[in-house]
Design a protein around this motif. Sequence first.
Motif: not given
Length: 286
Positions: A150-167
């Motif tokens: 689960l922490p890996d999923v949360v990190r992926t979500v944060a990375d996508r958001l930082r990159a300017g993507h909608t999640v």
Amino acid sequence: MSSHGTIDTPWLPRASCSASCVAADPARASRPTIVAARTTLRVLCAVLIFTAVPLLAIPMPGRSRVQRVYCRLMLRCLGVRITLSGGPIRNLSGVLVVSGHVSWVDVFVIGSVLPGSFVARADLADWPVLGVVTRLMRIIPIDRANLRRLPDVVRTVADRLRAGHTVVAFPEGTTWCGVGYGSFRPAMFQGAIDAGRPVQPLRLSYHHRDGAASTVPAFIGDDSLLTSIRRVITAQRTVAHVRVQSLQLPTGHRRDLALRCEAEVRGTGGPEAARRHSAGGHALVA
């Protein structure tokens, strides 16, 4: 996305909804000939639209618009119409979109309003038809039986958001019938807090043509995907109503942010009310 074939866990509980929650479209049985003709037309239309799904994977200017149009066309083929209300949809870079979770139809409904990457069960990519669509939409897979990832999923979500993507995430962790619902789990909200990006709650509900609440799209209990698709496509009409709620800033603890967003999604007016409604969400009405 749904509770089918899963094990209860603290993060992804099984909904208490069952087949008894799902009521058929009251207009379906009255005119079988019309239903058959309409269903055939919808199936042919959906198959035709599905052949264009590779367009969603092509990097291009205006890709979000292409995804919105594609999702709206697919919904029309399924006999689903959309109404939109509430606040304006802000053109922000990097926003976490959250809503309640009722059905596989949610993917197309939200994709037609705020397209983005979905957080979804890992085996969804292996499903027929829908799996192709979700892979092209760059789903963020979550293994429901392995909380250590689960922490890996949360990190992926944060990375996508930082990159300017909608999640897009469904914090209930499973599908409910649309009348009953579960509480929001806070894990995905940590991604928004870590990235410092806002959260956009959407209140999603389904209705019959006359405006009465509909559980026809619900994907719960022992439903197979084929059974659920058949129920939706043979209904006279399903109306998906999306209400855009107040944007929530990523402040405070993730549990507080989850409660604020749940209150917006339920229309309950505040975190304490959201907590009360979540506790009572297991008492379902068909």
